[in-house]
Structures are given as structure tokens and as C-alpha cells.
Write an enzyme that holds these catalytic residues in place. Structure first.
Site, PDB file in Angstrom:
ATOM      1  N   ARG A  71       0.845  -1.198   0.000  1.00 48.70           N
ATOM      2  CA  ARG A  71       0.000   0.000   0.000  1.00 48.70           C
ATOM      3  C   ARG A  71       0.875   1.241   0.000  1.00 48.70           C
ATOM      4  O   ARG A  71       2.096   1.159   0.144  1.00 48.70           O
ATOM      5  CB  ARG A  71      -0.901   0.006   1.248  1.00 48.70           C
ATOM      6  CG  ARG A  71      -0.133   0.003   2.558  1.00 48.70           C
ATOM      7  CD  ARG A  71      -1.006   0.343   3.748  1.00 48.70           C
ATOM      8  NE  ARG A  71      -0.291   0.178   5.004  1.00 48.70           N
ATOM      9  CZ  ARG A  71       0.580   1.049   5.501  1.00 48.70           C
ATOM     10  NH1 ARG A  71       0.868   2.156   4.832  1.00 48.70           N
ATOM     11  NH2 ARG A  71       1.169   0.831   6.672  1.00 48.70           N
ATOM     12  N   THR A 121       2.424   2.085  10.234  1.00 50.32           N
ATOM     13  CA  THR A 121       1.352   2.434  11.143  1.00 50.32           C
ATOM     14  C   THR A 121       0.986   1.227  11.998  1.00 50.32           C
ATOM     15  O   THR A 121       1.472   0.117  11.771  1.00 50.32           O
ATOM     16  CB  THR A 121       0.108   2.964  10.399  1.00 50.32           C
ATOM     17  OG1 THR A 121      -0.777   3.589  11.334  1.00 50.32           O
ATOM     18  CG2 THR A 121      -0.633   1.848   9.682  1.00 50.32           C
ATOM     19  N   GLY A 166      -4.254   4.652   3.150  1.00 55.94           N
ATOM     20  CA  GLY A 166      -3.260   4.082   2.237  1.00 55.94           C
ATOM     21  C   GLY A 166      -3.984   3.267   1.181  1.00 55.94           C
ATOM     22  O   GLY A 166      -4.519   2.198   1.470  1.00 55.94           O
ATOM     23  N   GLY A 178      -6.975   0.724   2.278  1.00 58.17           N
ATOM     24  CA  GLY A 178      -7.982   1.724   2.595  1.00 58.17           C
ATOM     25  C   GLY A 178      -7.628   2.610   3.759  1.00 58.17           C
ATOM     26  O   GLY A 178      -6.580   3.257   3.761  1.00 58.17           O
ATOM     27  N   CYS A 209       3.139   6.909  10.398  1.00 56.17           N
ATOM     28  CA  CYS A 209       3.103   7.473   9.048  1.00 56.17           C
ATOM     29  C   CYS A 209       4.394   8.196   8.690  1.00 56.17           C
ATOM     30  O   CYS A 209       4.429   8.997   7.747  1.00 56.17           O
ATOM     31  CB  CYS A 209       1.905   8.405   8.875  1.00 56.17           C
ATOM     32  SG  CYS A 209       0.327   7.571   9.196  1.00 56.17           S
TER      33      CYS A 209
END
Length: 272
Positions: free
Chosen positions: A69, A74, A142, A153, A171
């Protein structure tokens, strides 16, 4: 739009739902399955997107799964609402436009419950900006396009344990923080302090479906949000896990115990 609601299953292993996502993505990309929202809650997991740098994971004991992604590293875990929109769009794919539409839809939905959020230029996601405080991300986004079909998503913090984010640089932004609906509600005396994951999903999904209509060919537009029976998809986890190509780990040194944990995660085994 259809909804595959996995929230009643409780926190699920990340790679189990990733296998379901890839199965549905293959079908949607050939228009043999309806456009679908996958709605779920993860067990404790750290994932790294394509933009992750070694400095984003300062703790070498953190087991991280590298994913295809966008974005950086995260945390996913209990109390966080994860939404994967799997949508076959009108080409050409425009990831930036899709992410901006996602942000705008969520911002509008949150405003209806008294929560003011915003987008920040150059930084994807939905943010809370308050005077005297650093910018805090409420929802990470993402998205990936493959065969003109979206996958991955958004991860929306409802009552997530925010301390779990502190083992990484969320992030990849060292000058920003994270927040949750519960934290905002407690600070600002709003009802969202007690929101459940189903309540958050009921707030966001209609707004997202409306925003995504612009990307879907007219012949396939359907305003109804129709549930899918989750049993059919849960039964495919083992089969899809065997088919899934495991992506390479991010090249960051790890202690032997962390390497062992990551190996178990990548074979889909639960870890304690």
C-alpha cells in the site's frame, strides 16, 4: 455497494483479512463480484507501506509486516475501524483524486457529530488541528490501485490504545501525533467519546459510498449498502492464505524473538 462486515468476529489476524481482501479484489477487478467495503478490526499489528524508511521504526524489536500500500508505517489494533473499499473504477486510475475524495467524505461525516477535522496538503489522512497542540491524525489512508480496482484503505481510530503507536513513527511523521474519537470526545465533551466500532462504521460508510459514486461507471452504480454473509469469506481464509504471495519484509534488523514473531504472522499463525 456491498458490505462485508467482519466486526462481529472481533479482532482478526491482519493477514487473514488481507487474504480475503485479495480474493475479493481479484473478483471485483473482473466485474464478477460487486464493489465491496470490507469492514473489520485487527489484532495488534504493525504494517509498513512503500514509503517506510528505517528511521520510521526506531525500535528494532517491533515485528513489522511490509505491505503493497501507499504511506509509511502504522499500527492496527483493537478499537480501530479498518475499511477496505474494493471498487472497480473508471480508468484511468487517479490515486490522489480517490484519496482526496475519501478525506472529504470523512470530514463531512464527522462534522455531523460535532467533530471538526481537516485535510493537510502533502499529508494524506484526516487530521485534527487544535490551537496550542500538534497536528494529530485521526484516520490514516493508504490506497493502492491494481487492474483499475482499489484495495487497502483507511484505519480510523475510534477507541484505539494510542500508546501502541509510539513504538514507531506513525506514518513517518515525527512532528505529528495521533488521536481517536474517544480522546476527542473526552476533551470536547462530545457523545463520540463512547462510540463503538459499528457506530463509527454507520457514520462513515454512507458518506464514502456517496463520494465513490463518481468513480464507478453508471451501469454499476447502486446506492444501497447491502450486507454480504461473512461465513462464505471466512471459510476461504485457509485457501487464500496458501495462495497469497508473501511480500518481502522491510530491511530493518530485528532481534531473534521479533523475527520469530514476524515469521508466525506471515504464515497466518496467531501470536500471543
Amino acid at each position: 455497494m456491498h458490505i462485508l462486515n467482519l466486526l462481529p468476529q472481533g479482532p482478526l489476524p491482519y493477514l487473514d483479512v488481507d487474504a480475503i481482501q485479495r480474493y475479493i479484489h481479484r473478483l471485483v477487478s473482473t466485474t464478477s463480484h460487486p464493489d465491496t467495503f470490507i469492514v473489520w478490526e485487527a489484532s495488534d499489528t504493525y504494517t509498513a507501506g512503500r514509503r517506510t524508511k528505517p528511521a520510521d521504526i526506531p525500535d528494532p524489536t517491533v515485528a513489522v509486516i511490509r505491505m503493497d500500500r501507499g504511506g509509511s508505517v502504522t499500527y492496527h489494533g483493537p478499537g480501530q475501524l479498518v475499511i477496505y473499499p474494493i471498487i472497480k473504477i473508471n480508468p484511468p486510475a487517479d490515486a490522489v483524486k480517490f484519496v482526496r475524495a475519501t478525506e472529504s467524505a470523512m470530514i463531512r461525516a464527522l462534522r455531523t457529530i460535532g467533530v471538526e477535522t481537516s485535510a493537510i496538503a502533502g499529508r494524506s489522512g484526516v487530521w485534527v488541528k487544535r490551537r496550542g497542540d500538534i497536528d494529530r491524525k485521526l484516520c490514516a489512508i493508504g490506497i493502492k490501485f491494481s487492474r483499475d480496482t482499489t484495495m487497502h484503505g483507511m484505519a480510523f481510530n475510534v477507541f484505539t490504545d494510542l500508546a501502541k503507536f509510539m513504538r514507531v513513527i506513525p506514518c513517518g511523521l515525527a512532528d505529528a501525533g495521533v488521536t481517536s474519537l474517544a480522546q476527542i470526545g473526552e476533551k470536547e465533551n462530545l457523545p463520540c467519546a463512547r462510540y463503538t466500532l459499528p457506530q463509527a462504521a454507520a457514520l462513515l460508510l454512507p458518506a464514502l459510498a456517496e463520494a465513490y459514486a463518481q468513480f464507478i461507471p453508471p451501469a454499476r452504480k447502486d446506492g444501497a449498502l447491502t450486507p454480504l454473509r461473512e461465513e462464505k469469506y471466512l471459510a476461504r481464509i485457509e485457501e487464500e492464505r496458501e495462495k497469497a504471495a508473501h511480500l518481502p519484509k522491510i530491511g530493518i534488523p530485528r532481534l531473534p524473538s521479533a523475527q520469530k514473531t514476524e515469521q508466525r504472522q506471515n504464515t497466518g499463525e496467531q501470536t500471543s
